[in-house]
Design a protein around this motif. Structure first.
Motif, mmCIF file in Angstrom:
data_model
loop_
_atom_site.group_PDB
_atom_site.id
_atom_site.type_symbol
_atom_site.label_atom_id
_atom_site.label_comp_id
_atom_site.label_asym_id
_atom_site.label_seq_id
_atom_site.Cartn_x
_atom_site.Cartn_y
_atom_site.Cartn_z
ATOM 1 N N ASP A 99 17.575 -2.957 62.194
ATOM 2 C CA ASP A 99 17.234 -4.380 62.272
ATOM 3 C C ASP A 99 17.117 -5.023 60.894
ATOM 4 O O ASP A 99 17.383 -6.216 60.733
ATOM 5 N N SER A 100 16.707 -4.249 59.895
ATOM 6 C CA SER A 100 16.529 -4.815 58.553
ATOM 7 C C SER A 100 17.845 -5.212 57.903
ATOM 8 O O SER A 100 17.855 -5.922 56.898
ATOM 9 N N LEU A 101 18.977 -4.757 58.488
ATOM 10 C CA LEU A 101 20.291 -5.132 57.965
ATOM 11 C C LEU A 101 21.093 -6.006 58.914
ATOM 12 O O LEU A 101 21.931 -6.795 58.484
ATOM 13 N N PHE A 102 20.850 -5.876 60.211
ATOM 14 C CA PHE A 102 21.715 -6.529 61.195
ATOM 15 C C PHE A 102 20.972 -7.489 62.125
ATOM 16 O O PHE A 102 21.549 -7.976 63.082
ATOM 17 N N ALA A 103 19.711 -7.764 61.835
ATOM 18 C CA ALA A 103 18.955 -8.707 62.670
ATOM 19 C C ALA A 103 18.098 -9.605 61.795
ATOM 20 O O ALA A 103 16.917 -9.833 62.057
ATOM 21 N N VAL A 104 18.708 -10.123 60.727
ATOM 22 C CA VAL A 104 18.000 -10.980 59.772
ATOM 23 C C VAL A 104 18.515 -12.413 59.906
ATOM 24 O O VAL A 104 19.727 -12.644 59.896
ATOM 25 N N LYS A 105 17.607 -13.340 60.055
ATOM 26 C CA LYS A 105 18.000 -14.744 60.200
ATOM 27 C C LYS A 105 18.550 -15.277 58.886
ATOM 28 O O LYS A 105 17.948 -15.099 57.827
#
Length: 210
Positions: free
Chosen positions: A20-26
């Motif tokens: 998520d820290s690479l692919f779920a950042v606004k």
């Protein structure tokens, strides 16, 4: 977060976990603009140079006497208004470098990857291997994946045939995952990662990206 894993023929082979820290950042457009502007500035060589009136070759003699000729007074033929004279206010060698904290660069990369994933322009492949180092074979894989005119392939290319075959594919950019940056990601039509590249991205950037 998980995404599908495809083979080089476009068939689903399973799923892959994405951090998520690479692919779920606004994404923050202003933040991305700052980072990408700095990246492009750092690509400039800054070597443009012109000669001033003190550097051009030519006489230093006064062209004609100061008074009595009816013409404007002149002190040198090397002045900027004369042919072969110096250039006024032209470029000189300089550095355009803009330093950014590593944390900013990592965050911008995460925003870029998240944007591509949200747009549906990010594909994870099981692996990239070819029987022969043929450009045509690699281009066919890009067609199967609907990679568009400017695909970005991230892989360490353990397969020598794939490494050779991708070099002449028009519009394609290939980089090692540890060299990824926000500009190359956003400037691509589709991002193509191998599962090995996802793992390398996670090891390199995921723990520190916010």
């Amino acid at each position: 977060m998980e995404t599908k894993v495809l083979d080089i023929k476009g068939k689903e082979k399973g799923t892959c976990a994405l951090p998520d820290s690479l692919f779920a950042v606004k994404a923050n457009p202003t933040f991305l603009h700052e980072v990408i502007t700095a990246f492009l500035a750092n690509q400039r060589s800054g070597t443009a140079d012109v000669k001033t009136r003190s550097e051009v070759s030519g006489t230093g003699k006064k062209p004609w006497k100061q008074k009595g000729t009816g013409r404007a007074r002149q002190g040198s033929l090397r002045a900027v208004q004369f042919r072969h004279g110096g250039i006024a206010f032209g470029p000189t060698p300089r550095s355009f470098r803009q330093d950014l904290p590593a944390a900013k660069r990592r965050t911008a990369l995460a925003m870029a990857l998240s944007t591509k994933l949200a747009e549906g322009n990010l594909v994870v492949l099981e692996s990239l291997t070819l029987k022969e180092p043929k450009t045509k074979a690699f281009a066919e894989i890009m067609d199967v994946l609907a990679a568009g005119r400017k695909p970005l392939v991230m892989d360490n290319f353990a397969d020598a045939n794939a490494a050779l075959a991708c070099r002449n594919v028009a519009g394609l950019t290939h980089i090692a995952p540890q060299d990824a940056n926000a500009y190359v990601v956003l400037n691509s039509s589709k991002v193509i990662l191998t599962t090995d590249a996802v793992a390398k991205l996670s090891d390199t950037f995921a723990k520190e990206a916010k």
